[in-house]
Design an enzyme around this catalytic site. Structure first.
Site, mmCIF file in Angstrom:
data_model
loop_
_atom_site.group_PDB
_atom_site.id
_atom_site.type_symbol
_atom_site.label_atom_id
_atom_site.label_comp_id
_atom_site.label_asym_id
_atom_site.label_seq_id
_atom_site.Cartn_x
_atom_site.Cartn_y
_atom_site.Cartn_z
ATOM 1 N N ILE A 186 -39.063 5.056 63.205
ATOM 2 C CA ILE A 186 -38.725 6.475 63.323
ATOM 3 C C ILE A 186 -39.977 7.336 63.165
ATOM 4 O O ILE A 186 -40.213 8.273 63.938
ATOM 5 C CB ILE A 186 -37.666 6.867 62.277
ATOM 6 C CG1 ILE A 186 -36.350 6.117 62.532
ATOM 7 C CG2 ILE A 186 -37.412 8.374 62.289
ATOM 8 C CD1 ILE A 186 -35.322 6.283 61.421
ATOM 9 N N GLY A 274 -37.233 5.246 56.142
ATOM 10 C CA GLY A 274 -36.098 4.361 56.367
ATOM 11 C C GLY A 274 -34.772 5.073 56.157
ATOM 12 O O GLY A 274 -34.718 6.289 55.982
ATOM 13 N N ALA A 322 -28.561 0.960 66.565
ATOM 14 C CA ALA A 322 -27.349 1.427 67.237
ATOM 15 C C ALA A 322 -26.689 0.311 68.046
ATOM 16 O O ALA A 322 -25.461 0.184 68.049
ATOM 17 C CB ALA A 322 -27.685 2.612 68.139
ATOM 18 N N HIS A 446 -43.156 -9.711 92.730
ATOM 19 C CA HIS A 446 -44.572 -9.342 92.626
ATOM 20 C C HIS A 446 -44.848 -8.140 93.518
ATOM 21 O O HIS A 446 -44.411 -8.121 94.671
ATOM 22 C CB HIS A 446 -45.451 -10.517 93.055
ATOM 23 C CG HIS A 446 -46.913 -10.196 93.065
ATOM 24 N ND1 HIS A 446 -47.673 -10.125 91.919
ATOM 25 C CD2 HIS A 446 -47.758 -9.896 94.106
ATOM 26 C CE1 HIS A 446 -48.917 -9.815 92.238
ATOM 27 N NE2 HIS A 446 -48.997 -9.676 93.563
#
Length: 467
Positions: A186, A274, A322, A446
């Site tokens: 975050i 956190g 999530a 590619h």
């Protein structure tokens, strides 16, 4: 007499609304309680979605300022319209929240606005914004209350000058000096946004490295890259206090292991250390539910708290992501409906949506070494990838780890543009128990960035074919 629901869900975030929609699809009578006033939880309202809107817009702003000229694109003076940037973020959020309401109606889910509390087995009390209460009766209760920002002792978050991720998404002006507490996912995303828009960003992290959950080699490359982008880091450092003056903030810091302190000036401080489960006041004790010291609800391996009571998402063990919550919610709906429901937490990918992106799944090298597991690795730099070279997006690499004896893929770790999308290929491969050779022998178009994944897989056996 009020009709009894099959399922009442407390919380309308990714875990809750996915559980509600899936239960409705399976023919169950469902109610979903949400106190925010809009569905989508932290993720949609003040987390994943608005942050990505700002990350995208700020990246384009920075590219127009710093990269267009080298690509032969001449522009006039590039100016920031922060009000419009915030408005487009809000438009994205509004459209998605209304989309969930539409899916609720489509699948006959009752949306109940208010705060839910468990009274007893089969009974949930809902208190609306005006204080009016009602009781819903149900055969099953699902707790999907998510999480909230963790705080530091002695530091008050006012969401104006000292802000959480919520306030960081709605600043009214670009701060000249910004101090970011926490070098996790975050924090780095928010720091990237405001650095691109012109802030002088200093990141203070208690540990001696950024991105603690990430592979050390990836974290080291990320730190080098962020420094080049203008972020400065004070690692192994703790914040001991914040003094507010009329014009600025003074952030007191000192070495985590002890030593002389210093003071950092800031206009805004973002606290991003956190998150913690949002589980207080839910009435868990009324059904025999228990939490640990952090507030994480104790559940069985099938999400059960007690008979007829289930829990999902950030408020139970496992990664606070999530998409993990979405999978939990879907699994519980299927279990309630009598079907099989399971989530493999070992294969939940993590993505940091900075530029370049950072992504990983499975075990990293440090974890494999600690567990005594013998492994081989293949690593391929984007500098040698044709599409990355033509796009001038050559920072980073892909690393694949495979078990030495069986070649079974144990983990993948990436840093580079677009790796948040590329990680899904490895997730699917690992879900099917694939060997690195399976990816190495699978044709990739590619030139594409995803060829780096194939080349890294080839490198496990030492037969990388490109530069």
């Amino acid at each position: 007499m009020a009709e009894t629901y099959d399922v009442v869900i407390i919380g309308g975030g990714p875990g809750g609304y996915n559980c509600a929609i899936r239960a409705g699809q399976l023919g169950l009578k469902v109610a979903c309680i949400e106190m925010r006033g809009t569905l989508g939880g932290t993720c949609l309202n003040v987390g994943c979605i608005p942050s990505k809107a700002l990350l995208h817009a700020s990246h384009l702003f920075s590219a127009a300022q710093n990269e267009f000229a080298s690509l032969g694109i001449k522009t006039g003076k590039v100016e920031l319209d922060l009000t419009q940037m915030m408005a487009q973020k809000s438009d994205a959020v509004d459209g998605l929240t209304k989309g969930i309401e539409f899916l609720f109606k489509k699948n006959k889910v009752d949306y109940v606005k208010g705060r839910g509390k468990i009274l007893s087995k089969g009974k949930v009390e809902v208190t609306d914004a005006d204080g009016k209460k009602q009781v819903l009766e149900t055969k099953n209760i699902v707790i999907a209350t998510g999480s909230e920002p963790a705080t530091l002792p002695g530091i008050e978050i006012d969401e104006e000058r000292v802000v959480s991720n919520t306030g960081a998404l709605s600043l009214k002006a670009v701060p000249k000096k910004l101090v970011l507490i926490g070098a996790g996912v975050i924090g780095l995303e928010m720091g990237s946004v405001w650095a691109r828009l012109g802030s002088e960003v200093t990141v203070v992290e208690y540990l001696d490295r950024i991105l603690p959950p990430a592979d050390a080699e990836v974290a080291k490359e990320a730190e080098r890259t962020f420094k080049k982008q203008g972020l400065s880091f004070k690692l192994g450092t703790k914040v001991t206090g914040i003094e507010k003056t009329k014009t600025k903030l003074k952030v007191a810091v000192e070495p985590a292991k002890g030593g002389a302190g210093e003071t950092l000036d800031a206009d805004i401080v973002i606290v991003a250390i956190g998150r913690k489960p949002y589980t207080e006041g839910l009435g868990l004790e009324n059904v025999g539910g228990k939490t640990d010291k952090r507030g994480v609800i104790e559940v069985t391996d099938h999400f059960k708290v007690a008979d007829g009571v289930w829990a999902v998402g950030d408020c139970i063990p496992g990664p606070m992501l999530a998409h993990k919550a979405e999978d939990d919610g879907t699994a519980v709906a299927e279990l309630i409906a009598g079907k099989a429901g399971h989530v493999n937490y070992d294969l939940v990918p993590s993505v940091v949506y900075t530029n370049p992106e950072i992504a990983w799944v499975g075990k990293n090298e440090e974890e494999l070494k600690a567990a005594g597991i013998e492994y081989k690795k293949g690593k391929f730099p984007f500098m040698a990838n044709s599409r990355a070279r033509t796009n001038h997006e050559t920072v980073g690499f892909v690393k694949i780890l495979a078990e030495k004896g069986t070649d079974r893929i144990l983990g993948a770790h990436m840093i580079g543009v677009g790796v948040g999308e590329m990680i899904a290929e490895v997730c699917v491969a690992m879900e099917f128990g694939a060997a690195s050779e399976d990816i190495a022998r699978t044709s990739h178009a590619h030139p594409t960035l995803s060829e780096a994944v194939r080349q890294a897989a080839m490198g496990v056996e030492g037969w990388t074919m490109q530069m």
